[in-house]
Scaffold this motif. Structure first.
Motif, short mmCIF file in Angstrom:
data_model
loop_
_atom_site.label_atom_id
_atom_site.label_comp_id
_atom_site.label_asym_id
_atom_site.label_seq_id
_atom_site.Cartn_x
_atom_site.Cartn_y
_atom_site.Cartn_z
N ALA A 1 16.32 -19.30 30.05
CA ALA A 1 15.54 -18.00 30.18
C ALA A 1 16.20 -16.89 29.27
CB ALA A 1 15.72 -17.42 31.60
N ASN A 2 17.43 -17.20 28.75
CA ASN A 2 18.05 -16.04 27.70
C ASN A 2 17.59 -16.41 26.39
OD1 ASN A 2 19.67 -15.46 29.91
ND2 ASN A 2 21.48 -16.35 29.34
N GLY A 3 16.99 -15.62 25.95
CA GLY A 3 16.19 -15.53 24.46
C GLY A 3 16.02 -14.33 24.01
N GLY A 4 16.18 -14.02 22.54
CA GLY A 4 15.89 -12.67 22.32
C GLY A 4 15.61 -12.52 20.68
N PRO A 5 14.97 -11.80 20.43
CA PRO A 5 14.26 -11.58 18.98
C PRO A 5 15.07 -10.61 18.34
CG PRO A 5 12.81 -10.10 20.60
CD PRO A 5 14.01 -10.75 21.20
N ALA A 6 16.14 -11.11 17.50
CA ALA A 6 16.73 -10.32 16.76
C ALA A 6 17.36 -10.74 15.40
CB ALA A 6 17.91 -9.53 17.51
N ALA A 7 16.87 -10.11 14.44
CA ALA A 7 17.31 -10.80 13.01
C ALA A 7 17.33 -9.67 12.06
CB ALA A 7 16.77 -12.01 12.75
N GLU A 8 17.95 -9.81 11.03
CA GLU A 8 17.90 -8.69 10.06
C GLU A 8 16.93 -9.07 8.92
OE1 GLU A 8 20.57 -7.32 6.39
OE2 GLU A 8 21.14 -9.22 7.49
N THR A 9 15.85 -8.57 8.90
CA THR A 9 14.78 -8.44 8.17
C THR A 9 14.83 -7.79 6.87
OG1 THR A 9 13.49 -7.08 9.43
CG2 THR A 9 13.07 -9.32 9.98
N ARG A 10 14.47 -8.36 5.61
CA ARG A 10 14.28 -7.40 4.45
C ARG A 10 13.07 -7.69 3.84
NH1 ARG A 10 20.16 -8.02 1.62
NH2 ARG A 10 21.57 -7.30 3.35
N THR A 11 12.24 -6.63 3.63
CA THR A 11 11.09 -6.98 2.88
C THR A 11 10.71 -6.21 1.65
OG1 THR A 11 10.05 -4.93 4.17
CG2 THR A 11 9.89 -7.09 5.33
N THR A 12 9.83 -6.66 0.81
CA THR A 12 9.34 -5.54 -0.26
C THR A 12 9.47 -4.36 0.14
OG1 THR A 12 7.01 -5.75 0.03
CG2 THR A 12 8.27 -7.53 -1.20
N PRO A 13 9.56 -3.65 -0.87
CA PRO A 13 9.47 -1.92 -0.63
C PRO A 13 8.05 -1.70 -0.28
CG PRO A 13 10.38 -2.41 -2.89
CD PRO A 13 9.75 -3.67 -2.35
N GLY A 14 8.23 -0.95 1.13
CA GLY A 14 6.98 -0.85 1.83
C GLY A 14 6.70 -1.84 2.69
N ALA B 1 -0.37 -1.34 6.15
CA ALA B 1 -0.48 0.25 5.83
C ALA B 1 0.76 0.71 5.62
CB ALA B 1 -1.16 0.78 7.31
N LEU B 2 1.93 0.41 6.39
CA LEU B 2 3.33 0.79 6.17
C LEU B 2 3.73 0.44 4.78
CD1 LEU B 2 5.81 2.13 7.06
CD2 LEU B 2 6.39 -0.05 7.93
N ARG B 3 3.45 -0.79 4.24
CA ARG B 3 3.78 -0.98 2.82
C ARG B 3 3.24 -0.30 2.02
NH1 ARG B 3 0.50 -3.87 -0.46
NH2 ARG B 3 -0.07 -5.44 0.99
N ARG B 4 1.92 -0.02 1.96
CA ARG B 4 1.06 0.75 1.17
C ARG B 4 1.58 2.34 1.29
NH1 ARG B 4 -4.64 -2.07 2.49
NH2 ARG B 4 -4.32 -4.00 1.23
N ALA B 5 1.99 2.80 2.31
CA ALA B 5 2.36 4.38 2.25
C ALA B 5 3.79 4.21 1.91
CB ALA B 5 2.31 4.60 3.79
N GLN B 6 4.46 3.38 1.99
CA GLN B 6 5.79 3.57 1.41
C GLN B 6 6.25 2.93 0.09
OE1 GLN B 6 8.84 2.30 4.33
NE2 GLN B 6 8.91 0.18 3.39
#
Length: 428
Positions: free
Chosen positions: A415-428, A31-36
């Motif tokens: 126990a130390n773990g974390g989700p973070a990374a740079e994400t790039r996607t198609t427009p939208g 939905a986000l991809r289609r809207a933007q």
């Protein structure tokens, strides 16, 4: 820079055996991809169309002449005023499209910045662009004035040097214009990240936190700089939302870029590409029908400025898919590096899932959009690649054995773990 993505085959097809994303999560990303997409793609097309209209018709020449006349009508006035007019018009055209993308992302909870802050960023971007473009254009037309037919020879070398210089100066001069960076406080996570870099043989000066939450809720982390300026940068949103181990995996991906010298190699390739683009630009500008259509005598005529801008934009647009394909392979290699460095495929999958869900990514976008615009493989492909890598390690695959030099142990608490990374996607 990017989100990690491991896989022996960067284009491995997504696996179907595990429901990594719920139907609601998939639907929200679509939905986000289609809207933007109409706003993002519309902005690209409108910008290219404006540039081509001004560059391939006498309209651009008239603009240069008119704006130059306001400042005395000299050749230098036409060059500087014409370049400024092209930049201002281009960025003004992008404002409604950028506002549309921002409004869509705001509806999906990805925007924390107010409209006033967004407008201020637009002004900063305009000022920074003018600061970079005007001296370059002035230098360019000094060369065309020196030799209308052979200006591109020294210009190609200058373009290569400038590309390398900007790559080095970007983290020092450009990044601080839009974000504030503070040292990560001493603690387990900072110690773990520095130890991870040391174990990987990568020299890192510091670990910084970027105040991304002023603008967005999206998660990201990257490594920037060269040599003594190299630093790990984590978005504050990432640190707030992700497990420490996930943060480590994102950083492991970024260290993969350093380990494989992706930035210096990419800079070198970019420099060569810039030089070749200038050569092509010079050859095209010397083809008489083009300057004639643009209302210019030759490349030394300031009225040729919109033509040169249009040709450069067209070259950039046509080379985009090729650059994207190369980028996706590089990102896949960095993902594999993260898996080999940490040996933790399950946590890698968890990190990819968190990034995709929080960033409202389309986890499996249409293939055509990937081929045209994506700089990273989709989340579904990255997860499939991670599972393929894990399957190839045998039944004992899991967190690295501390005694194994090929898979050194992570000094941080499990126990130390974390989700973070740079994400790039198609427009939208």
């Amino acid at each position: 820079m990017t989100t990690p993505e491991p896989a022996p085959a960067p284009n491995a097809a997504p696996t179907e055996h595990a429901p990594d994303f719920t139907p609601a999560e998939r639907a929200r990303g679509r939905a986000l991809r289609r809207a933007q997409l109409p706003w993002a793609l519309g902005g690209r097309l409108a910008g290219l169309a404006l540039t081509l209209v001004l560059g391939l018709t006498p309209a651009g020449a008239a603009l240069v002449t008119a704006t130059g006349r306001w400042f005395g009508g000299s050749r230098t006035a036409e060059v500087l005023a014409g370049a400024a007019a092209l930049v201002v018009l281009g960025q003004a055209l992008q404002l409604p499209f950028g506002a549309g993308v921002r409004a869509v992302r705001s509806r999906f909870g990805l925007v924390t910045q107010g409209w006033a802050g967004w407008a201020l960023d637009a002004v900063r971007s305009l000022g920074l662009t003018l600061l970079l473009v005007l001296p370059l254009v002035l230098g360019l037309f000094a060369l065309t004035g020196w030799s209308p037919r052979h200006w591109w020879l020294p210009a190609a070398g200058a373009a290569a040097l400038l590309t390398a210089a900007l790559s080095f100066l970007h983290p020092l001069l450009i990044e601080p214009v839009f974000n504030r960076f503070t040292p990560m406080p001493p603690g387990e996570l900072r110690t773990a990240l520095l130890a991870l870099a040391e174990r990987d043989g990568v020299r890192v000066r510091d670990v910084l936190v970027a105040d991304a939450s002023r603008r967005t809720t999206a998660l990201n982390a990257y490594v920037s700089g060269f040599g003594a300026t190299r630093r790990i940068v984590a978005y504050d949103t990432l640190l707030a939302a992700a497990e420490p181990r996930e943060v480590e995996l994102v950083v492991a991906h970024e260290l993969g870029h350093v380990k494989h010298r992706d930035v210096p190699v990419g800079t070198a390739l970019g420099a060569v590409g810039a030089a070749l683009a200038v050569v092509l630009l010079g050859l095209l500008a010397d083809w008489h029908p083009l300057p004639a259509a643009a209302g210019a005598a030759d490349a030394a005529d300031p009225r040729a400025l919109p033509l040169l801008a249009a040709l450069a934009a067209l070259i950039g647009a046509l080379s985009g898919p090729v650059q994207g394909a190369v980028s996706r392979r590089i990102e896949a290699r960095a993902d594999r590096h993260a898996l080999e460095l940490t040996g933790d495929a399950e946590q890698f999958v968890a990190m990819q899932r968190r990034l995709a869900v929080v960033n409202v990514s389309d986890v499996d976008p249409p293939r055509l959009l990937e081929l045209l615009f994506a700089t990273h493989p989709s989340a579904a492909r990255r997860i499939a690649a991670a599972r393929a890598w894990q399957a190839g390690q045998g039944p004992a695959a899991g967190p690295a054995d501390p005694s194994s030099p090929a898979h050194p142990a992570d000094p941080a608490d499990p126990a130390n773990g974390g989700p973070a990374a740079e994400t790039r996607t198609t427009p939208g």
